[in-house]
Structures are given as C-alpha cells and as structure tokens.
Design an enzyme around this catalytic site. Sequence first.
Site, mmCIF file in Angstrom:
data_model
loop_
_atom_site.group_PDB
_atom_site.id
_atom_site.type_symbol
_atom_site.label_atom_id
_atom_site.label_comp_id
_atom_site.label_asym_id
_atom_site.label_seq_id
_atom_site.Cartn_x
_atom_site.Cartn_y
_atom_site.Cartn_z
ATOM 1 N N THR A 40 -61.516 41.048 -56.704
ATOM 2 C CA THR A 40 -60.635 41.156 -55.784
ATOM 3 C C THR A 40 -59.030 40.899 -55.758
ATOM 4 O O THR A 40 -58.844 40.054 -56.577
ATOM 5 C CB THR A 40 -61.335 40.645 -54.606
ATOM 6 O OG1 THR A 40 -61.170 39.042 -54.731
ATOM 7 C CG2 THR A 40 -62.823 40.874 -53.978
ATOM 8 N N ASP A 41 -58.556 41.351 -54.917
ATOM 9 C CA ASP A 41 -56.963 40.864 -54.804
ATOM 10 C C ASP A 41 -56.806 39.780 -54.157
ATOM 11 O O ASP A 41 -57.782 39.125 -53.494
ATOM 12 C CB ASP A 41 -56.113 41.988 -54.258
ATOM 13 C CG ASP A 41 -56.399 42.540 -53.022
ATOM 14 O OD1 ASP A 41 -56.909 41.669 -52.291
ATOM 15 O OD2 ASP A 41 -56.107 43.599 -52.639
ATOM 16 N N TYR A 42 -55.710 39.386 -53.739
ATOM 17 C CA TYR A 42 -55.236 37.935 -53.132
ATOM 18 C C TYR A 42 -55.718 38.248 -51.782
ATOM 19 O O TYR A 42 -56.039 36.788 -51.087
ATOM 20 C CB TYR A 42 -53.871 37.575 -53.153
ATOM 21 C CG TYR A 42 -53.118 38.678 -52.205
ATOM 22 C CD1 TYR A 42 -52.769 38.474 -51.000
ATOM 23 C CD2 TYR A 42 -52.566 39.667 -52.793
ATOM 24 C CE1 TYR A 42 -52.155 39.470 -50.355
ATOM 25 C CE2 TYR A 42 -51.490 40.622 -52.301
ATOM 26 C CZ TYR A 42 -51.520 40.458 -50.988
ATOM 27 O OH TYR A 42 -50.846 41.435 -50.215
ATOM 28 N N GLY A 44 -58.726 39.424 -50.846
ATOM 29 C CA GLY A 44 -60.152 39.653 -50.824
ATOM 30 C C GLY A 44 -60.785 40.862 -50.748
ATOM 31 O O GLY A 44 -62.023 41.168 -50.530
ATOM 32 N N ILE A 45 -59.830 41.762 -51.070
ATOM 33 C CA ILE A 45 -60.193 43.209 -51.121
ATOM 34 C C ILE A 45 -60.527 43.576 -52.408
ATOM 35 O O ILE A 45 -59.685 43.382 -53.487
ATOM 36 C CB ILE A 45 -59.057 44.259 -50.334
ATOM 37 C CG1 ILE A 45 -59.045 43.879 -49.055
ATOM 38 C CG2 ILE A 45 -59.547 45.518 -50.477
ATOM 39 C CD1 ILE A 45 -57.939 44.524 -48.171
#
Length: 165
Positions: A40-42, A44-45
């Site tokens: 995930t990215d920062y 949370g996706i």
Amino acid sequence: MSEENQKQAQLPETGAIAPLPQKKSGNWFEYPVQAYPHQTDYAGIVWHGTYITWLEEARIESLRSIGVDFSELVALGCDLPVVELSIRYHKALRMGMNATVKTRMSPIDGVRLNWEYRIESPDGRDLYLTGVVTLVALDMEKGKIMRQLPPSVKDVFARLTRLGE
C-alpha cells in the site's frame, strides 16, 4: 466515519477495455489475496502495481490447478510474455482487506492468449478491478513470436478454456 465518507466515487464506464467473449459457463478460477502493508501507499491504499502482481499470481495458480507448472511450459521452449494489459480500477482496496482475484482464459485466438480478470470482495458485493491481459507464445530459441502454438502448449490452454463447460 460518516456513510458519505465511506462511499467512494465511481468513474463512468469507458470503452477502453472491450469485454472479451464470455464463456457460456462463466467459470472463473478464484485466487484469494489480502492487502498487506508493504503493498500500500502512505494512505493505506493498495498500490496499482500490486494488482498486476496479483493478476499474474492468479494466472499461474490457475495453470497449477489443472496440473501445469509454468516452468514446464518454459521448459518446452515457449515463453509467454505479456504484450497488452488493460486495467480498470473501480474501487480502492485498503490495507488489511481481503479480496478474490478471478481469472479465466478466453478461447485461443491464433497465438494470442487473452485472460480476463475481476478483483472482488470475497462476498462478490464490491468490484475493485477488471482487466484483460494478452500473452503471446515466444519461441525462446529463435527469439520470435510463434505463428502457431506448439500442440503440447495448445492442449494445455485448451484444457483451461474448457473448464466448467
């Protein structure tokens, strides 16, 4: 969190991904996944490249489900590189969520092997991604696309397209 914040915007459908002909059975191979923190990215996706990894894992596991190890195909002198990839993101997956990657192969079109994908919630209520991946058979010795699939390779893929009929 309010109900309004929980709903995600949905983009209108486009013609960018033309649906492939549906098999009558509608049979899909199902591969469960979970979104881990490193995917995930920062915020949370799930990062977009993670989905591509999941698609390939599902394709390889669908072959394994009929008793074919991908390395066996390569050992026959036939590699299967991706030549086209179309993905439509419908809804974001977030860290910790579970999903099911569904894949099926369409009937063989010459040397083009078209795989359809759907990534859904385990209960099938939410659709996260649809996609189509096209592979071609590459003669590893000559380094060229094969004009026809070798009979042994064609037989393997014919078994996949007949599943569930």
